[in-house]
Design an enzyme around this catalytic site. Structure first.
Site, PDB file in Angstrom:
ATOM      1  N   ASP A  97       6.120   5.338  -3.054  1.00  0.00           N
ATOM      2  CA  ASP A  97       7.181   4.372  -2.791  1.00  0.00           C
ATOM      3  C   ASP A  97       7.932   4.032  -4.075  1.00  0.00           C
ATOM      4  O   ASP A  97       7.368   4.110  -5.176  1.00  0.00           O
ATOM      5  CB  ASP A  97       6.591   3.087  -2.203  1.00  0.00           C
ATOM      6  CG  ASP A  97       6.050   3.290  -0.796  1.00  0.00           C
ATOM      7  OD1 ASP A  97       6.561   4.172  -0.092  1.00  0.00           O
ATOM      8  OD2 ASP A  97       5.126   2.550  -0.410  1.00  0.00           O
ATOM      9  N   TYR A 124      -5.780   5.257  -6.834  1.00  0.00           N
ATOM     10  CA  TYR A 124      -4.762   4.254  -7.165  1.00  0.00           C
ATOM     11  C   TYR A 124      -5.388   3.059  -7.868  1.00  0.00           C
ATOM     12  O   TYR A 124      -6.541   2.706  -7.600  1.00  0.00           O
ATOM     13  CB  TYR A 124      -4.094   3.726  -5.887  1.00  0.00           C
ATOM     14  CG  TYR A 124      -3.368   4.746  -5.065  1.00  0.00           C
ATOM     15  CD1 TYR A 124      -2.015   4.999  -5.264  1.00  0.00           C
ATOM     16  CD2 TYR A 124      -4.030   5.454  -4.064  1.00  0.00           C
ATOM     17  CE1 TYR A 124      -1.343   5.938  -4.484  1.00  0.00           C
ATOM     18  CE2 TYR A 124      -3.362   6.393  -3.277  1.00  0.00           C
ATOM     19  CZ  TYR A 124      -2.018   6.629  -3.494  1.00  0.00           C
ATOM     20  OH  TYR A 124      -1.352   7.552  -2.724  1.00  0.00           O
ATOM     21  N   ASP A 145       4.609  -5.083   1.035  1.00  0.00           N
ATOM     22  CA  ASP A 145       4.748  -5.041  -0.420  1.00  0.00           C
ATOM     23  C   ASP A 145       5.959  -5.865  -0.823  1.00  0.00           C
ATOM     24  O   ASP A 145       6.494  -6.629  -0.005  1.00  0.00           O
ATOM     25  CB  ASP A 145       4.844  -3.595  -0.935  1.00  0.00           C
ATOM     26  CG  ASP A 145       6.117  -2.872  -0.487  1.00  0.00           C
ATOM     27  OD1 ASP A 145       6.979  -3.500   0.183  1.00  0.00           O
ATOM     28  OD2 ASP A 145       6.263  -1.673  -0.807  1.00  0.00           O
ATOM     29  N   ARG A 191      -0.589  -0.242   1.088  1.00  0.00           N
ATOM     30  CA  ARG A 191       0.082  -1.458   1.589  1.00  0.00           C
ATOM     31  C   ARG A 191      -0.629  -1.995   2.827  1.00  0.00           C
ATOM     32  O   ARG A 191      -0.767  -3.210   2.995  1.00  0.00           O
ATOM     33  CB  ARG A 191       1.534  -1.137   1.948  1.00  0.00           C
ATOM     34  CG  ARG A 191       2.444  -0.951   0.751  1.00  0.00           C
ATOM     35  CD  ARG A 191       3.863  -0.753   1.202  1.00  0.00           C
ATOM     36  NE  ARG A 191       4.126   0.587   1.707  1.00  0.00           N
ATOM     37  CZ  ARG A 191       5.002   0.878   2.652  1.00  0.00           C
ATOM     38  NH1 ARG A 191       5.686  -0.097   3.237  1.00  0.00           N
ATOM     39  NH2 ARG A 191       5.213   2.110   3.025  1.00  0.00           N
TER      40      ARG A 191
END
Length: 229
Positions: free
Chosen positions: A59, A87, A101, A193
């Site tokens: 993203d 991540y 988010d 998310r």
């Protein structure tokens, strides 16, 4: 893998194909990186067309490792997409957003004073393994031939099917209320998310993804990646 510069790429690499690691900056789309690399290479080799693609979207509000395939290596994109992803990032407790988010504004607020670090650690353990996850409506997934974020922007309700993902590791790195710093290793198709949103709900509060960086794709590390500069 040894770190290299874009200038080390040869015309032979273009003919045979090559995989590049790129550290995507914040606010760039994954396709922005593809266009950037293509422009650099077409300019360097004075040719009109080079196949360039990426192996897994990040993203715009996320940074980190993106695998770029050039030439014949674009046929291997699906191979790279199957690899596990790692991540690091932060959840913000006490608030939710429609996109899960910071892309959209906060739409609800909740109390979070009851949440302790041990609650976060215990809950993270429950997310490990095979779980069912509902992707966010603000995503590029297609439904009836249309991107889901298009439905979201039109305020249209659609049914979003859950799908199975695997969380191999979920570690709480630090808790400085309302921010939860984490590290997650997961399978292809995982939306961090959605984990943020689900995490907040299970804490009897709310949560959204405040910060995200992809550090690894399988055996590949962002430490060996090219940067814009």
């Amino acid at each position: 893998m040894v770190k290299f510069d874009i200038d080390q790429i040869t015309y032979d690499d273009i003919l045979k194909g090559r995989m590049l690691l790129f550290d995507k900056p914040l606010m760039w789309t994954s396709f922005d990186v593809v266009k950037y690399i293509r422009k650099l290479l077409t300019s360097k080799f004075k040719i009109k067309k080079i196949k360039v693609g990426h192996a897994g979207t990040l993203d715009p509000l996320a940074s980190g490792l993106l695998i770029i395939c050039i030439g014949k290596f674009t046929k291997r994109i699906s191979e790279y997409q199957k690899k596990t992803k790692t991540y690091t990032g932060k959840f913000k407790l006490g608030e939710t957003t429609p996109s899960y988010d910071g892309e959209t504004k906060v739409n609800e607020t909740f109390s979070y004073n009851h949440i302790r670090e041990i609650d976060l650690i215990n809950l993270s353990k429950k997310f490990k393994g095979k779980i069912m996850q509902k992707p966010p409506i603000f995503s590029a997934l297609k439904k009836n031939g249309k991107r889901m974020y298009e439905y979201a922007r039109e305020n249209k309700e659609i049914k979003i099917e859950e799908r199975e993902i695997i969380i191999y590791d979920f570690e709480i790195i630090n808790f400085s209320s309302p921010y939860v710093e984490f590290k997650i290793k997961c399978s292809k198709g995982t939306y961090i998310r959605s984990i943020a949103n689900d995490f907040g709900k299970k804490l009897n509060s709310g949560s959204y993804l405040f910060k995200l960086r992809r550090t690894n794709i399988g055996e590949f590390s962002v430490l060996n990646a090219l940067r814009v500069e």
